[in-house]
Design an enzyme around this catalytic site. Structure first.
Site, PDB file in Angstrom:
ATOM      1  N   GLU A 134      10.002   1.484  10.295  1.00 26.96           N
ATOM      2  CA  GLU A 134      10.992   2.524   9.997  1.00 26.96           C
ATOM      3  C   GLU A 134      10.280   3.852  10.186  1.00 26.96           C
ATOM      4  O   GLU A 134       9.462   4.241   9.351  1.00 26.96           O
ATOM      5  CB  GLU A 134      11.476   2.400   8.546  1.00 26.96           C
ATOM      6  CG  GLU A 134      12.298   1.172   8.264  1.00 26.96           C
ATOM      7  CD  GLU A 134      13.673   1.197   8.914  1.00 26.96           C
ATOM      8  OE1 GLU A 134      14.163   2.292   9.233  1.00 26.96           O
ATOM      9  OE2 GLU A 134      14.236   0.110   9.113  1.00 26.96           O
ATOM     10  N   CYS A 166      13.646  11.430   6.180  1.00 25.30           N
ATOM     11  CA  CYS A 166      13.615  10.917   7.555  1.00 25.30           C
ATOM     12  C   CYS A 166      14.932  11.179   8.272  1.00 25.30           C
ATOM     13  O   CYS A 166      14.959  11.376   9.479  1.00 25.30           O
ATOM     14  CB  CYS A 166      13.277   9.435   7.567  1.00 25.30           C
ATOM     15  SG  CYS A 166      14.343   8.469   6.497  1.00 25.30           S
ATOM     16  N   GLU A 186       9.791  16.026  14.968  1.00 26.50           N
ATOM     17  CA  GLU A 186      10.171  15.989  13.560  1.00 26.50           C
ATOM     18  C   GLU A 186       9.322  16.987  12.767  1.00 26.50           C
ATOM     19  O   GLU A 186       8.097  16.896  12.784  1.00 26.50           O
ATOM     20  CB  GLU A 186       9.930  14.570  13.036  1.00 26.50           C
ATOM     21  CG  GLU A 186      10.394  14.357  11.625  1.00 26.50           C
ATOM     22  CD  GLU A 186      10.066  12.958  11.121  1.00 26.50           C
ATOM     23  OE1 GLU A 186       8.929  12.491  11.341  1.00 26.50           O
ATOM     24  OE2 GLU A 186      10.945  12.349  10.487  1.00 26.50           O
ATOM     25  N   LYS A 201       0.864  -1.183   0.000  1.00 28.46           N
ATOM     26  CA  LYS A 201       0.000   0.000   0.000  1.00 28.46           C
ATOM     27  C   LYS A 201       0.902   1.235   0.000  1.00 28.46           C
ATOM     28  O   LYS A 201       1.482   1.588   1.028  1.00 28.46           O
ATOM     29  CB  LYS A 201      -0.898   0.029   1.243  1.00 28.46           C
ATOM     30  CG  LYS A 201      -1.929   1.147   1.131  1.00 28.46           C
ATOM     31  CD  LYS A 201      -2.374   1.700   2.461  1.00 28.46           C
ATOM     32  CE  LYS A 201      -1.598   2.885   2.916  1.00 28.46           C
ATOM     33  NZ  LYS A 201      -1.638   4.086   2.070  1.00 28.46           N
TER      34      LYS A 201
HETATM   35  P1  NAD Z   1       2.425   8.529   7.623  1.00 30.01           P
HETATM   36  O1  NAD Z   1       2.686   7.787   8.878  1.00 30.01           O
HETATM   37  O2  NAD Z   1       1.390   9.576   7.615  1.00 30.01           O
HETATM   38  O3  NAD Z   1       2.021   7.529   6.462  1.00 30.01           O
HETATM   39  C1  NAD Z   1       2.849   6.447   6.082  1.00 30.01           C
HETATM   40  C2  NAD Z   1       1.993   5.369   5.476  1.00 30.01           C
HETATM   41  O4  NAD Z   1       1.160   4.823   6.502  1.00 30.01           O
HETATM   42  C3  NAD Z   1       1.048   5.858   4.394  1.00 30.01           C
HETATM   43  O5  NAD Z   1       0.966   4.896   3.378  1.00 30.01           O
HETATM   44  C4  NAD Z   1      -0.279   5.977   5.137  1.00 30.01           C
HETATM   45  O6  NAD Z   1      -1.398   5.866   4.309  1.00 30.01           O
HETATM   46  C5  NAD Z   1      -0.179   4.808   6.083  1.00 30.01           C
HETATM   47  N1  NAD Z   1      -1.029   4.893   7.277  1.00 30.01           N
HETATM   48  C6  NAD Z   1      -1.487   6.007   7.910  1.00 30.01           C
HETATM   49  N2  NAD Z   1      -2.240   5.654   8.972  1.00 30.01           N
HETATM   50  C7  NAD Z   1      -2.240   4.306   9.033  1.00 30.01           C
HETATM   51  C8  NAD Z   1      -2.835   3.344   9.908  1.00 30.01           C
HETATM   52  N3  NAD Z   1      -3.601   3.701  10.934  1.00 30.01           N
HETATM   53  N4  NAD Z   1      -2.621   2.038   9.661  1.00 30.01           N
HETATM   54  C9  NAD Z   1      -1.847   1.641   8.633  1.00 30.01           C
HETATM   55  N5  NAD Z   1      -1.275   2.499   7.750  1.00 30.01           N
HETATM   56  C10 NAD Z   1      -1.468   3.817   7.957  1.00 30.01           C
HETATM   57  O7  NAD Z   1       3.845   9.073   7.133  1.00 30.01           O
HETATM   58  P2  NAD Z   1       4.133  10.003   5.887  1.00 30.01           P
HETATM   59  O8  NAD Z   1       3.675  11.371   6.266  1.00 30.01           O
HETATM   60  O9  NAD Z   1       3.615   9.357   4.648  1.00 30.01           O
HETATM   61  O10 NAD Z   1       5.722   9.928   5.827  1.00 30.01           O
HETATM   62  C11 NAD Z   1       6.530  10.722   6.582  1.00 30.01           C
HETATM   63  C12 NAD Z   1       7.099   9.948   7.750  1.00 30.01           C
HETATM   64  O11 NAD Z   1       7.798   8.799   7.284  1.00 30.01           O
HETATM   65  C13 NAD Z   1       8.098  10.752   8.526  1.00 30.01           C
HETATM   66  O12 NAD Z   1       7.884  10.602   9.899  1.00 30.01           O
HETATM   67  C14 NAD Z   1       9.430  10.130   8.111  1.00 30.01           C
HETATM   68  O13 NAD Z   1      10.460  10.304   9.049  1.00 30.01           O
HETATM   69  C15 NAD Z   1       9.056   8.712   7.930  1.00 30.01           C
HETATM   70  N6  NAD Z   1      10.041   8.016   7.089  1.00 30.01           N
HETATM   71  C16 NAD Z   1      10.927   7.185   7.701  1.00 30.01           C
HETATM   72  C17 NAD Z   1      11.905   6.543   6.936  1.00 30.01           C
HETATM   73  C18 NAD Z   1      12.933   5.629   7.581  1.00 30.01           C
HETATM   74  O14 NAD Z   1      13.688   5.000   6.861  1.00 30.01           O
HETATM   75  N7  NAD Z   1      12.996   5.537   8.901  1.00 30.01           N
HETATM   76  C19 NAD Z   1      11.950   6.760   5.563  1.00 30.01           C
HETATM   77  C20 NAD Z   1      11.026   7.619   4.984  1.00 30.01           C
HETATM   78  C21 NAD Z   1      10.065   8.233   5.766  1.00 30.01           C
END
Ligand code: NAD
Length: 512
Positions: free
Chosen positions: A264, A303, A406, A189
């Site tokens: 992650e 990130c 963040e 997804k």
């Molecule tokens: P997000 O948590 O809003 O969304 C990430 C994914 O999770 C999306 O596909 C979203 O639809 C899904 N999601 C949201 N709520 C959910 C739930 N209740 N159950 C299951 N899935 C759900 O994050 P974002 O805004 O898309 O991305 C930014 C974040 O990602 C930042 O915090 C960043 O640091 C992190 N990130 C971490 C890494 C790493 O390697 N550690 C890499 C890239 C991004």
């Protein structure tokens, strides 16, 4: 010959049938769709299916069938590796088109998009080589010539993958490649706002010859599709990359069925600069240049962004003045325009969040050195685009929200230290622990500080590089588990101990 142009046409013909389950491209069962927005002008440029729990169940059932009754888990490792290498070649073939698509979807420059695609191809090659070169198991000394004991690794099963919007295809590839190398099937997804390149990758996997049902995708929101994947009883593993709040929900949902979980999450990453790194003009220039890159590449939506500059008091004023001067000159605009160095934020929501953090920092006493506002529209910066100026906030301290949380936007905070102990304490004063850097001309200090930093990646005199062969992941609330490297493959495997008695006899524990 199949070309990207043909396939793009095919995708265009498919329209909003962007759910791939059991080899079929489907519309959402509810008929719902979502517009995909170009963040540079806030206009829709594609339409995808807005899947829900029902579509998710369909995709999981397809992945389950392909795992339980299909050939992929038993396909010889050499053939699996060859398929991954074919995908890498297809990514190289389609680099321009995919790089452009990533740029439109996520707002990054086309050059960043191209680099992402190169990194995705590298991940496919790395995991192909890793599995192809491995021993199939480990013989264990059972202490008797009559016992043959071996530990083998097997695929986990059906893997659910949930990915974010900042590096849509790269994050997907860090999950898909080890999962396939290990013989799993999957349902992915992508972020609901940046699904386009992940959809395109499914086409490449099919073109490379992946058996039906192994690769499935459901486009749709987190609270429906993502939540259903995390709780689904037929999913064996969930690998999530995203924010702390959603990651916690995924871990809670997955716990009910005792799935394997890999998370992650975010980071609040320190960039520690000692005065001795700035003693020569070249050293000063390099440290400033890299601090700029650490904080502002992809508008800080990384990130591992180095959003916390922790600098030795004696060089602070000179360093911050130069940093702010250069930050103010970063060319913001649509990622496809020539000469543009930085794109917009991904959404209005992300820009509003950034503005809120800057406002709170100023209210708490931070000093604005540059940025702190939306830029004027220009020919390369359409009105409506989610642009925000690179922002440097001086005189920050650890009690400020902008220093603890963040931001995920183009905001750099500046804190100062006087001693090495103080620098380490500041750098470790975060609930996250994803990545950090130390800049110094003193090799002993570099190793000492690197050893004391509680972060999953530590750079010495550099910022941001990663290697597919080195594990990536975080300490603390930055996550659980590792991607990339041998540990990134191990996440997608179960170990099985096979103990064979070559001369069985009764044990006579029971007299009867
Ligand atoms: P997000 O948590 O809003 O969304 C990430 C994914 O999770 C999306 O596909 C979203 O639809 C899904 N999601 C949201 N709520 C959910 C739930 N209740 N159950 C299951 N899935 C759900 O994050 P974002 O805004 O898309 O991305 C930014 C974040 O990602 C930042 O915090 C960043 O640091 C992190 N990130 C971490 C890494 C790493 O390697 N550690 C890499 C890239 C991004």
């Amino acid at each position: 010959m199949s070309t990207m142009a043909n396939r793009t046409e095919t995708r265009a013909e498919r329209g909003h049938r962007t759910i791939h389950a059991g080899g079929e491209w489907l519309a959402a069962s509810s008929g719902a769709t979502r517009d995909i927005i170009d963040p540079a002008d806030a206009r829709p440029f594609a339409v995808v299916a807005e899947g829900d729990e029902k579509d998710t169940d369909l995709a999981v059932a397809a992945a389950r069938r392909a795992f339980d009754a299909g050939e992929w888990p038993h396909t010889p490792v050499a053939e699996r590796a060859a398929l991954l290498r074919r995908v890498a070649d297809l990514l190289v073939r389609d680099r321009e088109e995919l790089g452009l698509l990533e740029s439109r979807d996520a707002g990054k420059t086309v050059e960043e998009g191209r680099v992402d695609i190169d990194c995705v191809a590298d991940a496919f090659r790395y995991f192909a080589d890793l599995v192809a070169g491995e021993a199939p198991g480990r013989v264990v000394d059972a202490g008797s010539p009559d016992i043959h004991s071996v530990v083998v690794h097997e695929p986990v099963g059906v893997c659910a993958m949930i990915t974010p919007w900042n590096y849509p295809l790269l994050q997907a590839s860090w999950k898909i490649t080890p999962a396939l190398a290990a013989g799993n099937t999957f349902v992915i997804k992508p972020s609901e706002i940046t699904p386009m390149t992940t959809i395109a990758l499914i086409d490449l996997l099919v073109e490379a010859g992946l058996p039906t049902g192994v690769a499935n995708i459901v486009t749709g929101p987190g609270h429906t599709v993502g939540a259903r994947l995390a709780e689904h009883p037929d999913v064996d593993l969930v690998s999530f990359t995203g924010g702390l709040v959603s990651g916690t929900k995924v871990a809670q949902a997955a716990a009910v069925t005792v799935k394997k979980v890999a998370l992650e999450l975010g980071g609040k990453n320190p960039n520690v600069v000692f005065a001795d790194a700035c003693e020569t003009e070249e050293g000063f220039d390099t440290a400033v240049d890299q601090a700029l890159n650490a904080a502002f590449i992809h508008s800080g939506q990384v990130c591992s962004a180095g959003g916390r500059l922790i600098i030795e008091e004696s060089v602070r004023e000179r360093f911050v003045a130069e940093l702010a001067r250069r930050a103010a000159k970063i060319r913001l605009g649509r990622g496809t325009e020539d000469g543009v160095e930085c794109g917009p934020l991904v959404s209005e929501q992300q820009r509003a969040k950034t503005e809120d953090y800057v406002a709170s920092a100023l209210a708490e006493g931070a000093v604005l050195r540059c940025g702190g506002k939306r830029p004027e529209p220009s020919p390369e910066r359409p009105e409506g685009g989610y642009f925000y100026e690179p922002t440097v906030l001086d005189q920050c301290h650890r009690e400020m929200r902008v220093v603890r949380e963040e931001v995920f936007g183009p905001v750099l905070t500046v804190e100062t230290f006087r001693t090495e102990d103080e620098a380490v304490a500041l750098a470790n004063d975060t609930e996250y622990g994803l990545a950090g850097a130390v800049w110094t001309a003193d090799a002993g200090r570099a190793r000492r500080v690197a050893g004391r930093l509680r972060h999953g990646t530590v750079w010495i005199n550099d910022f941001h590089p990663y290697l597919p062969q080195a594990e990536w992941g975080g300490f603390g609330k930055s996550g659980v588990g590792r991607e990339l490297g041998p540990a990134g493959l191990a996440e997608y495997r179960e170990s099985k101990h096979v103990y064979q008695n070559l001369a069985p006899k009764p044990v006579r524990w029971f007299a009867g």
